[in-house]
Write an enzyme that holds these catalytic residues in place. Structure first.
Site, PDB file in Angstrom:
ATOM      1  N   LYS A   1       0.825  -1.223   0.000  1.00  0.00           N
ATOM      2  CA  LYS A   1       0.000   0.000   0.000  1.00  0.00           C
ATOM      3  C   LYS A   1       0.851   1.261   0.000  1.00  0.00           C
ATOM      4  O   LYS A   1       0.450   2.287  -0.549  1.00  0.00           O
ATOM      5  CB  LYS A   1      -0.937   0.022   1.214  1.00  0.00           C
TER       6      LYS A   1
ATOM      7  N   LYS B   1      -5.430  -9.801  -5.447  1.00  0.00           N
ATOM      8  CA  LYS B   1      -6.623 -10.384  -4.817  1.00  0.00           C
ATOM      9  C   LYS B   1      -7.845  -9.518  -5.130  1.00  0.00           C
ATOM     10  O   LYS B   1      -7.707  -8.314  -5.399  1.00  0.00           O
ATOM     11  CB  LYS B   1      -6.423 -10.556  -3.311  1.00  0.00           C
TER      12      LYS B   1
ATOM     13  N   LYS C   1     -11.727  -4.538  -2.335  1.00  0.00           N
ATOM     14  CA  LYS C   1     -12.510  -3.295  -2.394  1.00  0.00           C
ATOM     15  C   LYS C   1     -11.686  -2.158  -2.941  1.00  0.00           C
ATOM     16  O   LYS C   1     -12.220  -1.204  -3.471  1.00  0.00           O
ATOM     17  CB  LYS C   1     -12.907  -2.894  -0.981  1.00  0.00           C
TER      18      LYS C   1
HETATM   19  P1  AMP Z   1     -10.942  -6.400   4.506  1.00  0.00           P
HETATM   20  O1  AMP Z   1     -11.820  -6.127   3.348  1.00  0.00           O
HETATM   21  O2  AMP Z   1      -9.517  -6.106   4.181  1.00  0.00           O
HETATM   22  O3  AMP Z   1     -11.411  -5.789   5.775  1.00  0.00           O
HETATM   23  O4  AMP Z   1     -10.996  -7.976   4.730  1.00  0.00           O
HETATM   24  C1  AMP Z   1     -11.921  -8.605   5.574  1.00  0.00           C
HETATM   25  C2  AMP Z   1     -11.703 -10.084   5.588  1.00  0.00           C
HETATM   26  O5  AMP Z   1     -11.927 -10.635   4.274  1.00  0.00           O
HETATM   27  C3  AMP Z   1     -10.267 -10.484   5.943  1.00  0.00           C
HETATM   28  O6  AMP Z   1     -10.314 -11.671   6.711  1.00  0.00           O
HETATM   29  C4  AMP Z   1      -9.629 -10.744   4.631  1.00  0.00           C
HETATM   30  O7  AMP Z   1      -8.542 -11.615   4.711  1.00  0.00           O
HETATM   31  C5  AMP Z   1     -10.790 -11.360   3.850  1.00  0.00           C
HETATM   32  N1  AMP Z   1     -10.609 -11.151   2.413  1.00  0.00           N
HETATM   33  C6  AMP Z   1     -10.484  -9.961   1.791  1.00  0.00           C
HETATM   34  N2  AMP Z   1     -10.332 -10.112   0.468  1.00  0.00           N
HETATM   35  C7  AMP Z   1     -10.345 -11.456   0.247  1.00  0.00           C
HETATM   36  C8  AMP Z   1     -10.220 -12.283  -0.928  1.00  0.00           C
HETATM   37  N3  AMP Z   1     -10.058 -11.746  -2.125  1.00  0.00           N
HETATM   38  N4  AMP Z   1     -10.280 -13.626  -0.790  1.00  0.00           N
HETATM   39  C9  AMP Z   1     -10.460 -14.180   0.429  1.00  0.00           C
HETATM   40  N5  AMP Z   1     -10.583 -13.470   1.578  1.00  0.00           N
HETATM   41  C10 AMP Z   1     -10.523 -12.128   1.494  1.00  0.00           C
END
Ligand code: AMP
Ligand code: TRP
Length: 336
Positions: A114, A200, A203
């Site tokens: 980032k 990955k 968002k």
């Molecule tokens: P975040 O959107 O970064 O707050 O992620 C929330 C949860 O979703 C965390 O446990 C991440 O590891 C999981 N996560 C986010 N993106 C992915 C993805 N592309 N595949 C699997 N898990 C994800």
């Protein structure tokens, strides 16, 4: 008294929720909610470590609370709350901050991806919160004596820091924390962007055409899947190294249909990508439309039904974490 092991996890309300968030985190919360005592929070203090807009932030917070429930989390069982309602997250974060080196934080791959660009390693203008964020995450986890933390694979390194900090503090001042274990799914722990399998599904991806959101409409979902990048072999095979795009789609298919990848590969042995994608689009649309229907209903009742639960849970959590914070303060000599 409950004898269940404790699970803690959260999701940032930094945008809408993606299919990756659902498969890597929310779905396993739902699948395991009877097995663990679950603390599931809306990680709003984390969301402000990225650029954010206050109006969008509060809307996203509401949406996540409703989505947790729409996806099947039982709010009578799981303890769902807003992170910023509990002051102790910051209190403990400060203490842990004083036991973490800048080197440990700068090594985090998420920070590096980032904050650093191809052309510059200069971090002078990077906001400090982005660097210290894994410490706040460790505090989120250690405050509740989490045995396990359900996360996607991208969070593994942050979990290691939480474990290290727990062990470091216990060794230095006497036992105060449980060292948590990461719980990362074998498949679906890292759903990749449909347009660029090197990153990955997230968002924050600049290009959104390969990111499926839980609240996307039917046409948008279908378009994103039909236009998902695939190789030119046109052979449905699970081979992450040589055919990463179709393997990614297979993982999504498997996770949503509760089937193993091999049986799906067999089913599509002599079929082309188009047929496979059409079927996958149907499966995703079907699953998400059920969630969306519930979401609509729950959103209407947010003020009456969801908000009071969040407030009640905040009170409940405050009692637990204040006890923990007091123990830590005592152990390190801040109070007698
Ligand atoms: P975040 O959107 O970064 O707050 O992620 C929330 C949860 O979703 C965390 O446990 C991440 O590891 C999981 N996560 C986010 N993106 C992915 C993805 N592309 N595949 C699997 N898990 C994800
Ligand atoms: N850092 C996580 C993410 O971006 C969200 C998060 C914050 C979290 N605190 C947590 C996850 C504690 C698990 C436990 O995905």
């Amino acid at each position: 008294m409950h004898n269940k092991k404790i699970m803690v996890s959260g999701i940032q309300p930094s945008n809408n929720i993606t299919l990756g968030n659902y498969l890597g985190a929310i779905k396993p919360f739902v699948d395991l909610q009877d097995k663990y005592k679950m603390f599931v929070f809306i990680a709003d203090l984390h969301a402000i470590t990225n650029e954010f807009n206050p109006i969008a932030l509060s809307k996203n917070k509401r949406n996540i609370a409703c989505l947790y429930s729409a996806c099947g989390l039982d709010l009578k069982k799981a303890i769902v709350f807003n992170q910023s309602d509990i002051c102790s997250h910051n209190d403990l974060s400060h203490i842990l901050l004083c036991h973490t080196t800048i080197g440990e934080l700068k090594r985090m791959t998420q920070f590096k991806s980032k904050a650093l660009t191809k052309n510059s390693n200069n971090t002078s203008f990077i906001k400090t919160g982005l660097l210290t964020y894994p410490i706040l995450m460790a505090a989120d986890i250690l405050l509740y004596d989490a045995d396990i933390v359900i996360v996607g694979a991208d969070q593994k390194q942050h979990l290691e820091l939480a474990r290290n900090l727990a062990i470091r503090m216990n060794n230095k001042y006497g036992k105060m924390f449980i060292a948590p274990q990461p719980f990362i799914l074998k498949n679906a722990s890292r759903i990749m962007d449909l347009a660029n399998v090197k990153v990955k599904m997230s968002k924050s991806n600049k290009d959104q055409k390969g990111v499926i959101y839980l609240l996307d409409d039917k046409e948008t979902i279908t378009k994103k899947i039909m236009e998902a990048k695939t190789d030119s072999l046109n052979k449905i095979k699970y081979d992450k190294k040589n055919q990463p795009e179709i393997s990614n789609l297979l993982e999504i298919y498997a996770a949503l249909s509760a089937r193993d990848v091999n049986s799906i590969v067999k089913k599509y042995e002599n079929k082309n990508y188009k047929v496979f994608k059409e079927d996958l689009a149907k499966i995703v649309v079907e699953k998400l439309s059920v969630i969306q229907k519930k979401f609509k209903q729950i959103s209407k009742d947010f003020d009456k039904k969801i908000e009071p639960i969040l407030k009640k849970n905040a009170k409940y959590c405050t009692v637990i974490v204040q006890k923990k914070t007091k123990l830590v303060y005592k152990k390190i000599g801040l109070i007698k």
